[in-house]
Design a protein around this motif. Structure first.
Motif, PDB file in Angstrom:
ATOM      1  N   UNK A  97       0.829  -1.205   0.000  1.00  0.00           N
ATOM      2  CA  UNK A  97       0.000   0.000   0.000  1.00  0.00           C
ATOM      3  C   UNK A  97       0.865   1.257   0.000  1.00  0.00           C
ATOM      4  N   UNK A  98       2.031   1.179   0.630  1.00  0.00           N
ATOM      5  CA  UNK A  98       2.934   2.330   0.700  1.00  0.00           C
ATOM      6  C   UNK A  98       3.819   2.469  -0.531  1.00  0.00           C
ATOM      7  N   UNK A  99       3.790   1.475  -1.437  1.00  0.00           N
ATOM      8  CA  UNK A  99       4.540   1.639  -2.671  1.00  0.00           C
ATOM      9  C   UNK A  99       5.353   0.451  -3.136  1.00  0.00           C
ATOM     10  N   UNK A 100       5.559  -0.563  -2.273  1.00  0.00           N
ATOM     11  CA  UNK A 100       6.261  -1.763  -2.733  1.00  0.00           C
ATOM     12  C   UNK A 100       5.454  -2.432  -3.834  1.00  0.00           C
ATOM     13  N   UNK A 101       6.146  -3.100  -4.761  1.00  0.00           N
ATOM     14  CA  UNK A 101       5.459  -3.687  -5.910  1.00  0.00           C
ATOM     15  C   UNK A 101       4.947  -5.094  -5.666  1.00  0.00           C
ATOM     16  N   UNK A 102       5.670  -5.887  -4.878  1.00  0.00           N
ATOM     17  CA  UNK A 102       5.275  -7.282  -4.727  1.00  0.00           C
ATOM     18  C   UNK A 102       5.861  -7.835  -3.441  1.00  0.00           C
ATOM     19  N   UNK A 103       5.438  -9.052  -3.084  1.00  0.00           N
ATOM     20  CA  UNK A 103       5.863  -9.681  -1.841  1.00  0.00           C
ATOM     21  C   UNK A 103       6.127 -11.159  -2.093  1.00  0.00           C
ATOM     22  N   UNK A 104       7.137 -11.688  -1.440  1.00  0.00           N
ATOM     23  CA  UNK A 104       7.438 -13.115  -1.453  1.00  0.00           C
ATOM     24  C   UNK A 104       7.799 -13.543  -0.038  1.00  0.00           C
ATOM     25  N   UNK A 105       7.608 -14.811   0.255  1.00  0.00           N
ATOM     26  CA  UNK A 105       7.992 -15.350   1.554  1.00  0.00           C
ATOM     27  C   UNK A 105       9.336 -16.047   1.469  1.00  0.00           C
ATOM     28  N   UNK A 106      10.120 -15.934   2.538  1.00  0.00           N
ATOM     29  CA  UNK A 106      11.391 -16.657   2.591  1.00  0.00           C
ATOM     30  C   UNK A 106      11.105 -18.129   2.896  1.00  0.00           C
ATOM     31  N   UNK A 107      11.604 -19.051   2.094  1.00  0.00           N
ATOM     32  CA  UNK A 107      11.370 -20.470   2.400  1.00  0.00           C
ATOM     33  C   UNK A 107      12.020 -20.848   3.723  1.00  0.00           C
ATOM     34  N   UNK A 108      11.243 -21.486   4.588  1.00  0.00           N
ATOM     35  CA  UNK A 108      11.773 -21.833   5.900  1.00  0.00           C
ATOM     36  C   UNK A 108      11.698 -20.694   6.887  1.00  0.00           C
ATOM     37  N   UNK A 109      11.043 -19.604   6.508  1.00  0.00           N
ATOM     38  CA  UNK A 109      10.887 -18.475   7.427  1.00  0.00           C
ATOM     39  C   UNK A 109      12.210 -17.814   7.747  1.00  0.00           C
ATOM     40  N   UNK A 110      12.399 -17.473   9.034  1.00  0.00           N
ATOM     41  CA  UNK A 110      13.606 -16.764   9.438  1.00  0.00           C
ATOM     42  C   UNK A 110      14.867 -17.591   9.216  1.00  0.00           C
ATOM     43  N   UNK A 111      14.738 -18.941   9.174  1.00  0.00           N
ATOM     44  CA  UNK A 111      15.903 -19.807   8.933  1.00  0.00           C
ATOM     45  C   UNK A 111      16.361 -19.760   7.477  1.00  0.00           C
TER      46      UNK A 111
END
Length: 348
Positions: A97-111
């Motif tokens: 909403x603030x201007x980023x174009x897209x989102x992805x998740x890191x596989x395995x989360x923080x690890x």
């Protein structure tokens, strides 16, 4: 050569990303930042083609960094979310909403457990987003556009079908926020989005909108004033007025596919459907939108100037599938007028 700035407080994450891009011939990491303030400063100094941004960082979080970057030195931004928890997924969409174009998740989360699939999808995403032209994204007062003329219909539609891809989350939100709580149509949404984010996208839309929004479930009906979002990795269609989720092969390399939904709605509901095709790469949705029009339904397409990527809208226009081509700000007006609610536009 695509120049990338990595902004993540995790040294492990930055190392993994650096190694991924080192194995490509056309992507180079030109800088790294361990907090949001450093990301803002290096973005201004290095002028990268793309920033890959984590949300949870010290000094200045990713949200504030995105807002400042887009206000002062705009550049395409890809958000990498380290968890799929509701709070961070919601933050990822707030970043869009603030201007980023897209989102992805890191596989395995923080690890951050690297997989070949993630590596391929990330490289493809970087190559796409780095080519997109972005503009200053400042908070401005809403200016109501002049309503676009709406061609007469034999009867008001009862179903609103919306398809979007790259740049879509913000565009879809702008439409849903304009709909009143008593909107007289059922809303079906296919948004091409990273694996694991469809449910969070639906929850974000629900929080931000007056109408109810949820992730679609097999066999359920959708009432007026409700919206459903297609889940990840299955097609959404309608049969006899009820949702059916199907595990069929991808269409246009997409699952869920906008074409699959639009075609199914056209066959099941005919002239009662209003199809809206928004920003996105490729051609998904163009044939389906034409089918809606052939069956007597109304069709709207986002124009080039307000599209982040004009691929899908352009394909629809070339097929004569667009009843009207409108700027994003004019699409809610047209929707409400077609549904007979032209006096209830919600100014944002």
């Amino acid at each position: 050569m695509i120049k990338v700035l990595l902004a993540d407080d995790s040294n492990l994450a930055r190392t993994i990303l650096r190694d991924i891009f080192h194995r490509t011939s056309d992507i180079a990491v030109v800088g790294e930042a361990a907090d949001g303030r450093e990301a803002v400063d290096k973005s201004r100094l290095l002028k990268p083609d793309l920033v890959i941004m984590d949300i949870l960082m010290p000094v200045m979080d990713g949200m504030a960094a995105i807002e400042e970057i887009m206000a002062t030195s705009p550049v395409p931004i890809l958000v990498l979310s380290s968890t799929m928890e509701d709070r961070e997924v919601h933050s990822a969409f707030a970043a869009i909403k603030k201007g980023a174009l897209d989102v992805m998740g890191k596989p395995g989360g923080a690890d951050f457990i690297l997989t070949e699939d993630f590596q391929a999808r990330l490289v493809e995403k970087v190559r796409l987003l780095a080519r997109i032209r972005v503009i200053h994204h400042l908070n401005r007062a809403f200016v109501e556009p002049v309503p676009a003329p709406v061609p007469p219909q034999d009867a008001a539609p009862t179903i609103l079908a919306v398809g979007a891809s790259t740049g879509g989350p913000r565009a879809v939100l702008s439409i849903l926020k304009a709909l009143p709580a008593d909107f007289p149509g059922a809303v079906y949404i296919v948004q091409h989005i990273a694996q694991g984010f469809a449910r969070g996208f639906a929850k974000w839309l629900d929080t931000e909108s007056s109408i109810s929004v949820r992730l679609a479930e097999d066999g359920e009906g959708v009432s007026p004033g409700e919206a459903v979002v297609a889940p990840n990795d299955c097609h959404m269609i309608m049969e006899n007025g009820h949702i059916k989720l199907i595990d069929a092969p991808p269409v246009n390399c997409c699952r869920p596919s906008i074409d699959v939904l639009f075609n199914a709605l056209a066959e099941d509901q005919g002239a009662r459907v209003l199809g809206v095709l928004l920003t996105g790469m490729g051609k998904d949705g163009a044939l389906g939108l034409r089918r809606i029009r052939e069956c007597g339904g109304a069709t709207l397409v986002q124009d080039e100037e307000t599209s982040v990527v004009f691929g899908m809208p352009r394909a629809a226009i070339s097929l004569n599938a667009a009843g009207q081509v409108l700027p994003l700000s004019g699409i809610p007006h047209a929707i409400l007028r077609l549904f007979g609610k032209n006096d209830q536009f919600r100014m944002q």
